[in-house]
Design a protein around this motif. Sequence first.
Motif, PDB file in Angstrom:
ATOM      1  N   VAL A 103       0.847  -1.202   0.000  1.00  0.00           N
ATOM      2  CA  VAL A 103       0.000   0.000   0.000  1.00  0.00           C
ATOM      3  C   VAL A 103       0.875   1.243   0.000  1.00  0.00           C
ATOM      4  O   VAL A 103       2.085   1.179   0.227  1.00  0.00           O
ATOM      5  N   SER A 104       0.257   2.374  -0.277  1.00  0.00           N
ATOM      6  CA  SER A 104       0.937   3.661  -0.192  1.00  0.00           C
ATOM      7  C   SER A 104       0.176   4.537   0.793  1.00  0.00           C
ATOM      8  O   SER A 104      -1.032   4.736   0.650  1.00  0.00           O
ATOM      9  N   LEU A 105       0.865   5.029   1.821  1.00  0.00           N
ATOM     10  CA  LEU A 105       0.232   5.833   2.858  1.00  0.00           C
ATOM     11  C   LEU A 105       0.711   7.275   2.784  1.00  0.00           C
ATOM     12  O   LEU A 105       1.901   7.531   2.583  1.00  0.00           O
ATOM     13  N   THR A 106      -0.205   8.206   2.940  1.00  0.00           N
ATOM     14  CA  THR A 106       0.206   9.595   3.094  1.00  0.00           C
ATOM     15  C   THR A 106       0.814   9.748   4.484  1.00  0.00           C
ATOM     16  O   THR A 106       0.601   8.900   5.367  1.00  0.00           O
ATOM     17  N   GLN A 107       1.553  10.823   4.693  1.00  0.00           N
ATOM     18  CA  GLN A 107       2.147  11.040   6.007  1.00  0.00           C
ATOM     19  C   GLN A 107       1.059  11.178   7.069  1.00  0.00           C
ATOM     20  O   GLN A 107       1.202  10.674   8.197  1.00  0.00           O
ATOM     21  N   GLU A 108      -0.052  11.825   6.705  1.00  0.00           N
ATOM     22  CA  GLU A 108      -1.148  11.995   7.654  1.00  0.00           C
ATOM     23  C   GLU A 108      -1.760  10.645   8.032  1.00  0.00           C
ATOM     24  O   GLU A 108      -2.061  10.400   9.203  1.00  0.00           O
ATOM     25  N   GLU A 109      -1.920   9.759   7.052  1.00  0.00           N
ATOM     26  CA  GLU A 109      -2.489   8.434   7.323  1.00  0.00           C
ATOM     27  C   GLU A 109      -1.573   7.645   8.250  1.00  0.00           C
ATOM     28  O   GLU A 109      -2.038   6.980   9.188  1.00  0.00           O
ATOM     29  N   PHE A 110      -0.271   7.700   7.996  1.00  0.00           N
ATOM     30  CA  PHE A 110       0.673   6.979   8.845  1.00  0.00           C
ATOM     31  C   PHE A 110       0.705   7.568  10.250  1.00  0.00           C
ATOM     32  O   PHE A 110       0.729   6.829  11.249  1.00  0.00           O
TER      33      PHE A 110
END
Length: 338
Positions: A103-110
């Motif tokens: 998956v690819s996570l935005t910094q906010e999601e992480f």
Amino acid sequence: MKKIITLILLVAISTTLFAASLSSSPAATVNLIRNTRITVEDLNKKIAELGATQDQALDVLNIMINDEVFLQGAERDGITVNDSQKNALYSQMKTQIEQSNGVSLTQEEFDNLAIEQYGSIEAYKEYLAQNYIVQAYLTKVKGDELNSKNYNPTETEINTYYRRNRTSFTQAENVYFAHVYIAKTGDSTKDNANKNLLTDVAGQIKSGKMTFEAAVAKYTEDKDSIATGGVMGYLTSDNATVRAGWGDDFVDEALSLEIGVPTFLESNTGYHIVKVISHNDAKMLTLDDRIDPSQNYTVRDYITEGLAYQNYQVAMAEALNDMIASLRSEANIRILYK
């Protein structure tokens, strides 16, 4: 009346102060390079965090002492983590999670995941830092000893594990196949024309007017399989990704095709001429069978690696316990909790 009220207030204040002093009173002190107090409040928080009971308070307290004496020992021997390194560890963990889960996570999601699991970003960074310190300090002190050991299981251990877990090692029904592919466009006129085209081409291949390889070269839109003559590899009955993409009907029909007979099939995404090259029924795997028919990785390889890793983890735990015992013998530790 004023005196009575004053007296009541004094009693209330003294009770509050007494409760506060109890929670902040030391449960233990640890001094290897500096004196650190573990308070009753700290202990109660850790008990709640671990889901332990008050009857296990001394066990939890000893865990906290072990953690503290280990971290002090690491600092004494030059193993520390600064803020810049904590940030780097945090970024590395984001990349690792993305790669392991595809998956690819935005910094906010992480960041939100970190907060959800650990309460705050800083708490998660501290957790990562402490894990790093444990690994680095353990490697520095016990690395040579750990690397000198052979962790590979014996043949008896491999066979015993396989015997106890035999039903876990199965291979789903699968076919090794090739195809000619034209994608659906959403334009009914074009799609009907492509459907009719591949239906006709399939008939020409069956009658010998055209080879399957020639059809691949002339008609397929699957650029990745052109160089292999349309070969896609193995399609297994339990492949959830293919079933979600191409559809259950396509997978079930492909698995039922006669070997070597090119057949027109429709999937969710397009039109295919499918040629099954080989077919394997579902079966229980032996030790030397490949887990994935497309890779040379056997059940024996899987068990060997798993048991070797397990043996290594046991050796690491023993080495860690030895280090903690040594550090505790060097430190001045007072357990005050009763």
